[in-house]
Design a protein around this motif. Structure first.
Motif, PDB file in Angstrom:
ATOM      1  N   GLN A   1       0.677  -1.058  -0.161  1.00 57.81           N
ATOM      2  CA  GLN A   1      -0.103  -0.031  -0.170  1.00 57.81           C
ATOM      3  C   GLN A   1       0.912   1.232  -0.043  1.00 57.81           C
ATOM      4  O   GLN A   1       1.810   1.382   0.765  1.00 57.81           O
ATOM      5  N   GLN A   3       0.759   5.620   0.096  1.00 58.71           N
ATOM      6  CA  GLN A   3      -0.159   6.604   0.555  1.00 58.71           C
ATOM      7  C   GLN A   3       0.861   8.031   0.237  1.00 58.71           C
ATOM      8  O   GLN A   3       1.836   7.856   1.007  1.00 58.71           O
ATOM      9  N   CYS A  20       5.948   9.663   0.632  1.00 59.45           N
ATOM     10  CA  CYS A  20       4.985   8.492   0.299  1.00 59.45           C
ATOM     11  C   CYS A  20       5.235   7.494   1.582  1.00 59.45           C
ATOM     12  O   CYS A  20       6.684   7.271   1.691  1.00 59.45           O
ATOM     13  N   GLY A 109       0.780   4.831  -5.787  1.00 56.92           N
ATOM     14  CA  GLY A 109       0.010   5.461  -4.827  1.00 56.92           C
ATOM     15  C   GLY A 109      -0.811   6.291  -5.399  1.00 56.92           C
ATOM     16  O   GLY A 109      -1.171   6.454  -6.714  1.00 56.92           O
ATOM     17  N   GLN A 110      -1.836   7.164  -4.786  1.00 54.21           N
ATOM     18  CA  GLN A 110      -2.672   7.531  -5.374  1.00 54.21           C
ATOM     19  C   GLN A 110      -2.579   8.863  -5.941  1.00 54.21           C
ATOM     20  O   GLN A 110      -3.244   9.758  -6.925  1.00 54.21           O
TER      21      GLN A 110
END
Length: 118
Positions: A1, A3, A20, A109-110
């Motif tokens: 994951q 972020q 991140c 990541g987003q």
């Protein structure tokens, strides 16, 4: 994951640091780094940690951007310090890790938006 955080609006010539948090089973030899995508353009590499730990900078990032990482328990904090920013650096910045062994296996990541005003 993954972020990402830290994007925002900055004036031309200014500096910004984006970060991140990478969590999960990440090995030191997994390539990881930053990409960016400007409006109407393809995603491009910015700065990457290679499997051997060396760093590669691409294009206009050379000499202005610095990538770094800090390992913590089960996470990697990945940073990109950007200096002397220019309007053409405006883009969505994505952190990335490739966990592939026999082939690429990218995680993204987003994205965090960096806007540089002239």
């Amino acid at each position: 994951q993954l972020q990402a955080s830290g994007g925002g609006l900055v004036q031309s010539g200014g500096s910004l640091r984006i970060s991140c948090t990478v969590s999960g089973t990440i090995r030191s030899f997994n390539p990881m780094g930053w990409y960016r995508q400007a409006p109407g353009k393809q995603r491009e590499r910015v700065a990457i940690f290679n499997p051997d730990g060396s760093i590669a900078y691409y294009g206009s990032a050379k000499g202005r951007f610095t990538i770094s990482r800090v390992y913590a328990e089960n996470t990697v904090n990945l940073h990109l310090q950007m200096t002397n920013l220019k309007p053409e650096d405006t883009a969505v910045y994505f952190c990335n890790v490739d966990t592939g062994v026999s082939g690429p296996n990218h995680y993204w990541g987003q994205g965090t938006l960096v806007t540089v005003s002239s």
